[in-house]
Design an enzyme around this catalytic site. Structure first.
Site, PDB file in Angstrom:
ATOM      1  N   ASN A  20       0.988  -1.129   0.079  1.00 29.47           N
ATOM      2  CA  ASN A  20      -0.105  -0.360   0.241  1.00 29.47           C
ATOM      3  C   ASN A  20       0.913   0.995  -0.142  1.00 29.47           C
ATOM      4  OD1 ASN A  20      -1.168   1.822   1.177  1.00 29.47           O
ATOM      5  ND2 ASN A  20      -2.877   1.200   1.634  1.00 29.47           N
ATOM      6  N   ASN A  22      -0.033   4.493  -0.361  1.00 26.59           N
ATOM      7  CA  ASN A  22      -0.390   5.876   0.510  1.00 26.59           C
ATOM      8  C   ASN A  22      -0.112   7.225  -0.538  1.00 26.59           C
ATOM      9  OD1 ASN A  22      -1.928   7.662   2.283  1.00 26.59           O
ATOM     10  ND2 ASN A  22      -0.370   7.344   2.939  1.00 26.59           N
ATOM     11  N   GLU A  48      -3.889   1.778  -3.064  1.00 28.60           N
ATOM     12  CA  GLU A  48      -4.003   3.367  -2.722  1.00 28.60           C
ATOM     13  C   GLU A  48      -3.160   3.783  -3.808  1.00 28.60           C
ATOM     14  OE1 GLU A  48      -5.311   5.464   1.387  1.00 28.60           O
ATOM     15  OE2 GLU A  48      -4.023   3.598   1.404  1.00 28.60           O
ATOM     16  N   ASP A 161      -4.146  -5.026   0.728  1.00 26.35           N
ATOM     17  CA  ASP A 161      -4.606  -4.439   2.022  1.00 26.35           C
ATOM     18  C   ASP A 161      -5.967  -4.787   3.041  1.00 26.35           C
ATOM     19  OD1 ASP A 161      -4.673  -2.711   4.243  1.00 26.35           O
ATOM     20  OD2 ASP A 161      -4.773  -0.591   3.559  1.00 26.35           O
ATOM     21  N   ASN A 163      -7.268  -4.415   5.653  1.00 21.10           N
ATOM     22  CA  ASN A 163      -7.768  -2.995   6.562  1.00 21.10           C
ATOM     23  C   ASN A 163      -8.186  -4.309   8.081  1.00 21.10           C
ATOM     24  OD1 ASN A 163      -6.826  -0.369   6.686  1.00 21.10           O
ATOM     25  ND2 ASN A 163      -8.273  -0.028   4.445  1.00 21.10           N
ATOM     26  N   ASP A 257       2.943   4.893   4.823  1.00 24.05           N
ATOM     27  CA  ASP A 257       3.011   4.499   6.212  1.00 24.05           C
ATOM     28  C   ASP A 257       2.731   2.517   6.209  1.00 24.05           C
ATOM     29  OD1 ASP A 257       0.539   4.702   5.085  1.00 24.05           O
ATOM     30  OD2 ASP A 257      -0.722   5.508   6.652  1.00 24.05           O
ATOM     31  N   HIS A 258       2.941   2.291   5.228  1.00 25.85           N
ATOM     32  CA  HIS A 258       2.332   0.838   4.685  1.00 25.85           C
ATOM     33  C   HIS A 258       3.714  -0.074   4.133  1.00 25.85           C
ATOM     34  CE1 HIS A 258      -1.751   0.095   5.832  1.00 25.85           C
ATOM     35  NE2 HIS A 258      -1.304   1.358   5.009  1.00 25.85           N
TER      36      HIS A 258
END
Length: 267
Positions: A20, A22, A48, A161, A163, A257-258
């Site tokens: 991911n 972001n 993303e 992802d 989540n 952030d992943h």
């Protein structure tokens, strides 16, 4: 390439990466291509991406030998998945046929011989009750979609992802997060159902007791202190389990952030 030869290329194994980003443009500005040039993967599954393909400089990926397939969200700067591959897929399907999710660019299917690869970005429920409801509906609809797909395509790998952190070992503070979206009892129960339905959590299969995470909040030095969540997965359907060679995380890659998650499978 035939339906009996999953990966028709010279290497004995195939390496798949899920990540991911972001925002792909943000990740590129943080050295993503340079990192990829030093880490060889056959297939890259990005979530993303937050962009359409025409606004991203993709020449560096092409120079590394990748072709790409892209499923962007209709909303600009939001969601979207893209699969980059050094192996030519036999079939590419954008979306899952459900417009409520396809307009958000959440599922991209690529077939390689008798293997189907689903690159997925599951909804997040962290913004409130409305999106949590969408997330739970997606989980039910996605489960049914994949079970139907497996009737004709039994060899399935589902990356992305999700989540959701599955068990206490997959989150740094399970007690204080027990009412947080991403670790709710009903979300965790869905993941249990998912794995009980005939999917292997490839990372946990190869690393039953290891504690590693794939996402860290930007707040309060979470990554530096490794206060993370394992919410990115590579699920392998039971008939393909014996192809799993190795699986792991690459937490030192810092473009998002992943962190990236990888799987190596035998041809």
């Amino acid at each position: 390439m035939t339906n009996t030869d999953t990966f028709n290329h010279s290497s004995e194994t195939v390496k798949i990466l899920t990540y991911n980003l972001n925002g792909i443009r943000s990740a590129l500005s943080k050295g993503l291509v340079e990192w990829l040039s030093q880490n060889s993967f056959d297939i890259l599954c990005f979530q993303e991406v937050k962009a359409t393909h025409d606004v991203v400089d993709l020449l560096p990926f092409e120079e590394l030998g990748y072709q790409y397939h892209w499923h962007a969200a209709e909303k600009k700067g939001y969601s979207g998945v893209a699969t980059f591959s050094k192996l030519p897929p036999d079939q590419v399907v954008l979306g899952c046929g459900m417009s409520i999710y396809d307009c958000e660019g959440r599922i991209l299917r690529t077939d390689f011989g008798d293997l189907t690869l689903l690159n997925c970005y599951f909804p997040s429920g962290t913004t409130g009750e409305i999106r949590q409801t969408v997330k739970m509906q997606f989980l039910d609809d996605f489960f049914d979609y994949v079970q139907e797909l497996r009737q004709t395509r039994p060899n399935v790998i589902v990356v992305g992802d999700y989540n959701i952190a599955h068990t206490a070992i997959d989150i740094h503070d399970p007690v204080r997060n027990k009412t947080s979206s991403g670790f709710l009892p009903e979300e965790r129960a869905w993941l249990t159902k998912w794995f009980d339905s005939g999917f292997i959590d490839s990372y946990r299969y190869k690393n039953p007791d290891k504690i590693e995470y794939s996402w860290w909040s930007y707040r309060a030095g979470a990554r530096a202190n490794n206060k993370g969540w394992r919410i990115d997965y590579i699920s392998v359907s039971e008939p393909y389990k014996d192809h799993i060679v190795a699986a792991g995380h690459l937490p030192d890659a810092v473009h998002s952030d992943h962190g990236p998650v990888w799987l190596e499978v035998a041809r």
